[in-house]
Design a protein around this motif. Structure first.
Motif, PDB file in Angstrom:
ATOM      1  N   PRO A   9       0.798  -1.217  -0.047  1.00  0.00           N
ATOM      2  CA  PRO A   9      -0.129  -0.099   0.124  1.00  0.00           C
ATOM      3  C   PRO A   9       0.777   1.233   0.139  1.00  0.00           C
ATOM      4  O   PRO A   9       0.303   2.317  -0.234  1.00  0.00           O
ATOM      5  CB  PRO A   9      -0.842  -0.175   1.449  1.00  0.00           C
ATOM      6  CG  PRO A   9      -0.092  -1.111   2.073  1.00  0.00           C
ATOM      7  CD  PRO A   9       0.668  -2.068   1.327  1.00  0.00           C
ATOM      8  N   ARG A  10       2.115   1.417   0.365  1.00  0.00           N
ATOM      9  CA  ARG A  10       2.915   2.331   0.673  1.00  0.00           C
ATOM     10  C   ARG A  10       3.860   2.559  -0.548  1.00  0.00           C
ATOM     11  O   ARG A  10       4.839   3.185  -0.563  1.00  0.00           O
ATOM     12  CB  ARG A  10       3.531   2.553   1.966  1.00  0.00           C
ATOM     13  CG  ARG A  10       2.699   2.287   3.039  1.00  0.00           C
ATOM     14  CD  ARG A  10       1.306   3.097   3.256  1.00  0.00           C
ATOM     15  NE  ARG A  10       1.965   4.603   3.376  1.00  0.00           N
ATOM     16  CZ  ARG A  10       2.353   5.187   4.361  1.00  0.00           C
ATOM     17  NH1 ARG A  10       2.330   4.452   5.641  1.00  0.00           N
ATOM     18  NH2 ARG A  10       2.709   6.363   4.687  1.00  0.00           N
ATOM     19  N   LEU A  11       3.856   1.678  -1.492  1.00  0.00           N
ATOM     20  CA  LEU A  11       4.918   1.741  -2.629  1.00  0.00           C
ATOM     21  C   LEU A  11       5.054   2.903  -3.474  1.00  0.00           C
ATOM     22  O   LEU A  11       6.320   3.259  -3.504  1.00  0.00           O
ATOM     23  CB  LEU A  11       4.527   0.562  -3.684  1.00  0.00           C
ATOM     24  CG  LEU A  11       5.671   0.082  -4.643  1.00  0.00           C
ATOM     25  CD1 LEU A  11       6.841  -0.672  -3.762  1.00  0.00           C
ATOM     26  CD2 LEU A  11       5.072  -0.903  -5.505  1.00  0.00           C
ATOM     27  N   PRO A  12       4.117   3.642  -3.736  1.00  0.00           N
ATOM     28  CA  PRO A  12       4.544   5.129  -4.079  1.00  0.00           C
ATOM     29  C   PRO A  12       5.237   5.799  -3.495  1.00  0.00           C
ATOM     30  O   PRO A  12       6.279   6.620  -4.018  1.00  0.00           O
ATOM     31  CB  PRO A  12       3.178   5.820  -4.507  1.00  0.00           C
ATOM     32  CG  PRO A  12       2.242   4.495  -4.343  1.00  0.00           C
ATOM     33  CD  PRO A  12       2.811   3.415  -3.604  1.00  0.00           C
ATOM     34  N   LEU A  13       5.197   5.842  -2.128  1.00  0.00           N
ATOM     35  CA  LEU A  13       6.268   6.592  -1.319  1.00  0.00           C
ATOM     36  C   LEU A  13       7.557   5.774  -1.148  1.00  0.00           C
ATOM     37  O   LEU A  13       8.552   6.697  -1.153  1.00  0.00           O
ATOM     38  CB  LEU A  13       5.455   6.987   0.084  1.00  0.00           C
ATOM     39  CG  LEU A  13       6.406   7.480   1.154  1.00  0.00           C
ATOM     40  CD1 LEU A  13       6.763   9.176   0.810  1.00  0.00           C
ATOM     41  CD2 LEU A  13       5.753   7.479   2.353  1.00  0.00           C
ATOM     42  N   GLU A  14       7.562   4.650  -0.905  1.00  0.00           N
ATOM     43  CA  GLU A  14       8.882   3.863  -0.570  1.00  0.00           C
ATOM     44  C   GLU A  14       9.684   3.680  -1.666  1.00  0.00           C
ATOM     45  O   GLU A  14      11.111   3.793  -1.534  1.00  0.00           O
ATOM     46  CB  GLU A  14       8.452   2.304  -0.123  1.00  0.00           C
ATOM     47  CG  GLU A  14       7.637   2.371   1.104  1.00  0.00           C
ATOM     48  CD  GLU A  14       7.040   1.068   1.524  1.00  0.00           C
ATOM     49  OE1 GLU A  14       6.494   0.887   2.449  1.00  0.00           O
ATOM     50  OE2 GLU A  14       6.795   0.241   0.564  1.00  0.00           O
ATOM     51  N   ARG A  74       8.947   3.916 -11.993  1.00  0.00           N
ATOM     52  CA  ARG A  74       9.804   3.594 -10.823  1.00  0.00           C
ATOM     53  C   ARG A  74       9.149   2.500 -10.017  1.00  0.00           C
ATOM     54  O   ARG A  74       9.645   1.251  -9.575  1.00  0.00           O
ATOM     55  CB  ARG A  74      10.280   4.709 -10.174  1.00  0.00           C
ATOM     56  CG  ARG A  74      11.426   4.118  -9.017  1.00  0.00           C
ATOM     57  CD  ARG A  74      11.866   5.546  -8.305  1.00  0.00           C
ATOM     58  NE  ARG A  74      12.299   6.296  -9.147  1.00  0.00           N
ATOM     59  CZ  ARG A  74      13.821   6.613  -9.473  1.00  0.00           C
ATOM     60  NH1 ARG A  74      14.497   5.637  -9.325  1.00  0.00           N
ATOM     61  NH2 ARG A  74      14.057   7.465 -10.324  1.00  0.00           N
ATOM     62  N   GLU A  75       7.846   2.540  -9.866  1.00  0.00           N
ATOM     63  CA  GLU A  75       7.007   1.536  -9.182  1.00  0.00           C
ATOM     64  C   GLU A  75       7.149   0.390  -9.867  1.00  0.00           C
ATOM     65  O   GLU A  75       7.004  -0.858  -9.283  1.00  0.00           O
ATOM     66  CB  GLU A  75       5.684   2.076  -8.746  1.00  0.00           C
ATOM     67  CG  GLU A  75       5.541   3.287  -7.757  1.00  0.00           C
ATOM     68  CD  GLU A  75       4.022   3.915  -7.796  1.00  0.00           C
ATOM     69  OE1 GLU A  75       3.116   3.117  -7.996  1.00  0.00           O
ATOM     70  OE2 GLU A  75       3.934   5.149  -7.847  1.00  0.00           O
ATOM     71  N   GLN A  76       6.738   0.348 -11.148  1.00  0.00           N
ATOM     72  CA  GLN A  76       6.727  -1.034 -11.801  1.00  0.00           C
ATOM     73  C   GLN A  76       8.061  -1.600 -11.850  1.00  0.00           C
ATOM     74  O   GLN A  76       7.978  -2.830 -11.545  1.00  0.00           O
ATOM     75  CB  GLN A  76       6.248  -0.443 -13.214  1.00  0.00           C
ATOM     76  CG  GLN A  76       6.306  -1.624 -14.217  1.00  0.00           C
ATOM     77  CD  GLN A  76       5.112  -2.677 -13.993  1.00  0.00           C
ATOM     78  OE1 GLN A  76       4.337  -2.406 -13.316  1.00  0.00           O
ATOM     79  NE2 GLN A  76       5.396  -3.927 -14.234  1.00  0.00           N
ATOM     80  N   ARG A  77       9.056  -0.883 -11.716  1.00  0.00           N
ATOM     81  CA  ARG A  77      10.575  -1.607 -11.748  1.00  0.00           C
ATOM     82  C   ARG A  77      10.771  -2.113 -10.289  1.00  0.00           C
ATOM     83  O   ARG A  77      11.290  -3.246 -10.231  1.00  0.00           O
ATOM     84  CB  ARG A  77      11.328  -0.370 -12.135  1.00  0.00           C
ATOM     85  CG  ARG A  77      11.603   0.119 -13.511  1.00  0.00           C
ATOM     86  CD  ARG A  77      12.945   0.494 -14.004  1.00  0.00           C
ATOM     87  NE  ARG A  77      13.198   1.511 -12.922  1.00  0.00           N
ATOM     88  CZ  ARG A  77      12.801   2.944 -13.369  1.00  0.00           C
ATOM     89  NH1 ARG A  77      12.369   3.432 -14.668  1.00  0.00           N
ATOM     90  NH2 ARG A  77      13.198   4.068 -12.644  1.00  0.00           N
ATOM     91  N   GLU A  78      10.180  -1.404  -9.469  1.00  0.00           N
ATOM     92  CA  GLU A  78      10.382  -1.836  -7.994  1.00  0.00           C
ATOM     93  C   GLU A  78       9.545  -3.264  -7.889  1.00  0.00           C
ATOM     94  O   GLU A  78       9.802  -4.207  -7.226  1.00  0.00           O
ATOM     95  CB  GLU A  78       9.908  -0.968  -7.012  1.00  0.00           C
ATOM     96  CG  GLU A  78      10.000  -1.343  -5.419  1.00  0.00           C
ATOM     97  CD  GLU A  78      11.663  -1.712  -5.082  1.00  0.00           C
ATOM     98  OE1 GLU A  78      11.828  -2.314  -4.297  1.00  0.00           O
ATOM     99  OE2 GLU A  78      12.345  -1.057  -5.780  1.00  0.00           O
ATOM    100  N   LEU A  79       8.400  -3.249  -8.499  1.00  0.00           N
ATOM    101  CA  LEU A  79       7.262  -4.459  -8.528  1.00  0.00           C
ATOM    102  C   LEU A  79       8.212  -5.675  -9.052  1.00  0.00           C
ATOM    103  O   LEU A  79       7.902  -6.800  -8.643  1.00  0.00           O
ATOM    104  CB  LEU A  79       6.051  -4.190  -9.085  1.00  0.00           C
ATOM    105  CG  LEU A  79       4.977  -5.224  -8.944  1.00  0.00           C
ATOM    106  CD1 LEU A  79       4.520  -5.579  -7.477  1.00  0.00           C
ATOM    107  CD2 LEU A  79       3.680  -4.843  -9.708  1.00  0.00           C
ATOM    108  N   ARG A  96       1.052  -7.862  -9.721  1.00  0.00           N
ATOM    109  CA  ARG A  96      -0.007  -7.037 -10.327  1.00  0.00           C
ATOM    110  C   ARG A  96       0.101  -5.455  -9.968  1.00  0.00           C
ATOM    111  O   ARG A  96       0.207  -5.184  -8.990  1.00  0.00           O
ATOM    112  CB  ARG A  96      -1.292  -7.731  -9.936  1.00  0.00           C
ATOM    113  CG  ARG A  96      -1.764  -8.837 -10.316  1.00  0.00           C
ATOM    114  CD  ARG A  96      -3.273  -9.566 -10.050  1.00  0.00           C
ATOM    115  NE  ARG A  96      -3.332 -10.763 -10.391  1.00  0.00           N
ATOM    116  CZ  ARG A  96      -4.373 -11.500 -10.298  1.00  0.00           C
ATOM    117  NH1 ARG A  96      -5.521 -10.637  -9.601  1.00  0.00           N
ATOM    118  NH2 ARG A  96      -4.667 -12.724 -10.580  1.00  0.00           N
ATOM    119  N   PRO A  97       0.490  -4.632 -10.943  1.00  0.00           N
ATOM    120  CA  PRO A  97       0.748  -3.390 -10.806  1.00  0.00           C
ATOM    121  C   PRO A  97      -0.539  -2.566 -10.353  1.00  0.00           C
ATOM    122  O   PRO A  97      -1.665  -2.963 -10.420  1.00  0.00           O
ATOM    123  CB  PRO A  97       1.204  -2.743 -12.025  1.00  0.00           C
ATOM    124  CG  PRO A  97       0.575  -3.772 -13.165  1.00  0.00           C
ATOM    125  CD  PRO A  97       0.255  -5.179 -12.322  1.00  0.00           C
ATOM    126  N   ALA A  98      -0.451  -1.542  -9.626  1.00  0.00           N
ATOM    127  CA  ALA A  98      -1.439  -0.434  -8.916  1.00  0.00           C
ATOM    128  C   ALA A  98      -2.101  -0.136 -10.227  1.00  0.00           C
ATOM    129  O   ALA A  98      -1.599   0.121 -11.507  1.00  0.00           O
ATOM    130  CB  ALA A  98      -0.916   0.534  -8.243  1.00  0.00           C
TER     131      ALA A  98
END
Length: 501
Positions: A9-14, A74-79, A96-98
């Motif tokens: 849930p906090r991936l955009p910030l992390e 960047r979120e996609q790469r982290e996922l 599964r991406p956001a």
């Protein structure tokens, strides 16, 4: 099947802040998108800032608020990196991406792991869940977990507080009766559907999933559509979930972003340690090792600086890899602040095959010490400062060896090897044979030479460049210095080729 859903849930910030060292008092930070606050850290939350506020309202509540623009790429790469981490536990992984943010609804990024065969290999379900939880915590990733018989059920149960509480204490997987009970008692708002459908369910008085499952499917389909009926079948387990499985690349890549750019090498040590810890953890479970580490220090305007760390042996020692990287950093002068740092390992090799070469009775330890010394020398002096020597198949002495680009010491050789000639050879071979003076059958080099031993016939490469026939002798002069000389059988001229110690 046993599916684990991990929500982030906090991936955009992390993805923008997890490079920051824990401890101390962080400044208030929020992630914004479309002029709205998407997420915030603890310091911003203490100022009364919540998700959904406008940027203007958030700045009114906190004047020194740091605004971070959301980075979906960047979120996609982290996922994808988290999926590679999950693949080290099980081969059945589905990220599964956001979903894109809208005014009233969005979903978080999720990772699904099929664990039916994993508990036995990891000391039971409790030990496995604790290990997953611990490693995510070390990576600085907040998460919610749910365990279900299908991905749809696992996703719903990850949102159910009583299921998460049970998951934190259980030692055995839940029974089908427990799953059915949790799903039936779940509120309808936890269903994986849009807000319009949820509102329609509540308008019909359906506040629990049990009420929905008890309704005739024909009636549910006529009101909510056949796709919703299909989802309920997948939720109850009567129909399988379509799963897009993840196939990992044979490489490692992870990146940390700095909200406030770093301007000193010392500040890089914490993010470097975090990335290397993730690398070693994954490689150890996958029985792989990386012969090269590529560090990219990214500055503004897409400029970056590359540091390469070579590892000459199967190496999973975290402290040794940190020490090698630190040695490389000492020679780097930062001309600009660093915006992010990326670790990339393009080639991963099997670890098990390399370890067979180490031998027994601590012979591998001695070889490992030599390799670590070589790694440190290369890190300190540079790759070009060290080279090795390997044998080359040739009859001509000056062509029987070659410089090795990467110096690798092995305790045992394998495969086809070239056997050295068992004959007295000089320690010093001249780069090119030097012509000798010859008068009336006598040879001279710093005095008259006396032939002591020979001839030794060397005749090679006649099929390529014509005949190279030579007769080699061991000779000495009046000063008792020994030389290796030969007579060219084509021209009958004499040459000096080597000097004995």
């Amino acid at each position: 099947m046993l599916w684990l859903c991990i929500q982030f849930p906090r991936l955009p910030l992390e993805v923008l802040t997890r490079a920051q060292q824990q401890g101390g008092k962080p400044s208030p930070q929020v992630v914004v998108e479309k002029q709205l606050v998407i997420d915030r850290n603890t310091a911003a939350s203490q100022c009364g800032i919540e998700a959904g506020l406008s940027i203007t309202t958030a700045l009114t509540l906190c004047a020194n608020l740091q605004l971070l623009q959301r980075d979906p790429q960047r979120e996609q790469r982290e996922l994808q990196q988290l999926a590679q981490w999950g693949y080290s536990f099980t081969p059945l992984v589905s990220p599964r991406p956001a979903s894109p943010t809208s005014h009233s609804e969005s979903t978080t990024a999720q990772l699904y792991l099929e664990l039916s065969r994993c508990p036995h290999a990891n000391g039971g379900i409790r030990a496995l869940l604790e290990q997953l939880d611990c490693e995510l915590e070390q990576m600085g990733i907040n998460h919610l977990m749910g365990l279900g018989h299908s991905p749809s059920a696992a996703y719903m149960l990850s949102q159910l507080a009583e299921h998460r509480q049970w998951l934190a204490q259980t030692n055995t997987p839940p029974s089908p009766q427990q799953w059915k009970q949790w799903i039936n008692s779940a509120p309808s708002k936890l269903l994986d559907c849009d807000n319009k459908t949820i509102a329609k369910l509540y308008a019909c008085g359906i506040k629990r999933v049990s009420q929905l499952l008890a309704s005739p499917l024909s009636e549910v389909g006529s009101r909510f559509g056949h796709s919703f009926v299909d989802y309920l079948a997948r939720l109850s387990g009567s129909r399988q979930d379509p799963v897009c499985l993840y196939s990992p690349p044979v490489e490692f890549r992870s990146e940390l972003f700095f909200p406030s750019p770093l301007d000193s090498n010392e500040q890089l040590l914490f993010p470097i340690g975090r990335l290397l810890r993730e690398l070693c953890s994954q490689l150890q479970r996958r029985q792989l090792y990386a012969p090269q580490l590529h560090w990219y220090m990214v500055f503004g305007q897409s400029k970056e600086h590359l540091i390469s760390v070579e590892v000459s042996s199967p190496q999973l020692d975290l402290q040794h890899l940190i020490a090698l990287t630190k040695l490389q950093l000492e020679s780097v002068t930062l001309e600009q602040p660093i915006q992010s740092i990326r670790l990339s390992c393009n080639h991963l090799l099997p670890l098990e095959q390399e370890l067979r070469d180490e031998g027994f009775f601590n012979q591998g330890n001695r070889v490992q010490r030599k390799r670590r010394l070589l790694d440190k020398l290369k890190a300190r002096l540079g790759h070009q400062a060290l080279s090795g020597i390997s044998l080359k198949e040739s009859a001509l002495p000056e062509q029987t060896w070659q410089s090795a680009d990467a110096l690798i010491i092995k305790s045992h050789s394998r495969g086809q090897q070239i056997t050295p000639i068992k004959a007295p050879r000089p320690n010093w071979l001249l780069p090119r044979p030097s012509k000798l003076e010859s008068t009336e059958g006598k040879l001279f080099y710093q005095g008259e030479l006396q032939l002591l031993q020979g001839p030794e016939r060397v005749d090679g490469h006649w099929w390529q460049h014509g005949r190279h026939g030579r007769n080699y002798y061991i000779a000495k002069n009046a000063g008792e210095q020994f030389y290796w000389v030969f007579q060219d059988l084509t021209t009958q001229e004499w040459f000096l080729h080597g000097v004995y110690s």
